[in-house]
Design a protein around this motif. Structure first.
Motif, PDB file in Angstrom:
ATOM      1  N   UNK A 173       4.249  10.051  -7.290  1.00 18.02           N
ATOM      2  CA  UNK A 173       5.218  10.367  -8.347  1.00 18.02           C
ATOM      3  C   UNK A 173       4.520  10.639  -9.672  1.00 18.02           C
ATOM      4  N   UNK A 174       3.528   9.798 -10.017  1.00 14.60           N
ATOM      5  CA  UNK A 174       2.800   9.997 -11.268  1.00 14.60           C
ATOM      6  C   UNK A 174       2.086  11.340 -11.262  1.00 14.60           C
ATOM      7  N   UNK A 175       1.387  11.637 -10.181  1.00 17.52           N
ATOM      8  CA  UNK A 175       0.637  12.891 -10.087  1.00 17.52           C
ATOM      9  C   UNK A 175       1.575  14.099 -10.237  1.00 17.52           C
ATOM     10  N   UNK A 176       2.726  14.057  -9.579  1.00 15.47           N
ATOM     11  CA  UNK A 176       3.680  15.171  -9.685  1.00 15.47           C
ATOM     12  C   UNK A 176       4.206  15.294 -11.115  1.00 15.47           C
ATOM     13  N   UNK A 177       4.534  14.169 -11.742  1.00 11.89           N
ATOM     14  CA  UNK A 177       5.032  14.208 -13.119  1.00 11.89           C
ATOM     15  C   UNK A 177       3.966  14.744 -14.069  1.00 11.89           C
ATOM     16  N   UNK A 178       2.718  14.342 -13.862  1.00 12.46           N
ATOM     17  CA  UNK A 178       1.612  14.788 -14.716  1.00 12.46           C
ATOM     18  C   UNK A 178       1.337  16.269 -14.511  1.00 12.46           C
TER      19      UNK A 178
ATOM     20  N   UNK B  89       0.822  -1.214   0.000  1.00 13.30           N
ATOM     21  CA  UNK B  89       0.000   0.000   0.000  1.00 13.30           C
ATOM     22  C   UNK B  89       0.845   1.249   0.000  1.00 13.30           C
ATOM     23  N   UNK B  90       1.920   1.257   0.788  1.00 19.26           N
ATOM     24  CA  UNK B  90       2.816   2.417   0.821  1.00 19.26           C
ATOM     25  C   UNK B  90       3.489   2.612  -0.532  1.00 19.26           C
ATOM     26  N   UNK B  91       3.890   1.515  -1.171  1.00 22.85           N
ATOM     27  CA  UNK B  91       4.515   1.602  -2.489  1.00 22.85           C
ATOM     28  C   UNK B  91       3.532   2.151  -3.510  1.00 22.85           C
ATOM     29  N   UNK B  92       2.278   1.735  -3.421  1.00 26.71           N
ATOM     30  CA  UNK B  92       1.253   2.230  -4.337  1.00 26.71           C
ATOM     31  C   UNK B  92       1.010   3.725  -4.136  1.00 26.71           C
ATOM     32  N   UNK B  93       0.944   4.151  -2.900  1.00 30.40           N
ATOM     33  CA  UNK B  93       0.757   5.574  -2.595  1.00 30.40           C
ATOM     34  C   UNK B  93       1.943   6.381  -3.124  1.00 30.40           C
ATOM     35  N   UNK B  94       3.154   5.884  -2.926  1.00 27.67           N
ATOM     36  CA  UNK B  94       4.349   6.592  -3.411  1.00 27.67           C
ATOM     37  C   UNK B  94       4.356   6.660  -4.940  1.00 27.67           C
ATOM     38  N   UNK B  95       3.957   5.572  -5.592  1.00 26.92           N
ATOM     39  CA  UNK B  95       3.910   5.545  -7.048  1.00 26.92           C
ATOM     40  C   UNK B  95       2.879   6.537  -7.571  1.00 26.92           C
TER      41      UNK B  95
END
Length: 87
Positions: A35-40, A26-32
């Motif tokens: 990262x996607x949201x920031x890149x987008x 779950x923590x890995x999913x939240x971190x991923x």
């Protein structure tokens, strides 16, 4: 597994099973997602996520600036309304 006439293996399958604790996954999913949201959102190029019917689901600031429309205005359109007909 069986060898064919050329002595190579065929019919093999591989599976990866995670034994990590659910909270680690779950923590890995939240971190991923973070990262996607920031890149987008911070991308210097216009980006749009669309539904299958070409309705925008999410747009970033760069595409809004490029097209001179607000996020709400873009989300109320379809991709076909502001892209070239040959695209």
């Amino acid at each position: 597994m069986k060898a064919n006439s050329h002595e190579t293996l065929s019919g093999t399958r591989t599976a990866a099973i995670s034994h990590a604790a659910p909270e680690t996954i779950g923590n890995a999913l939240v971190a991923s997602e973070r990262r996607f949201r920031a890149a987008f959102e911070d991308a210097p190029i216009g980006m749009v996520l669309t539904a299958l019917d070409s309705t925008p689901v999410q747009v970033n600031h760069a595409i809004c600036s490029l097209l001179g429309l607000t996020e709400d205005e873009l989300l109320a359109t379809t991709l076909r309304e502001w892209t070239h007909p040959d695209d």
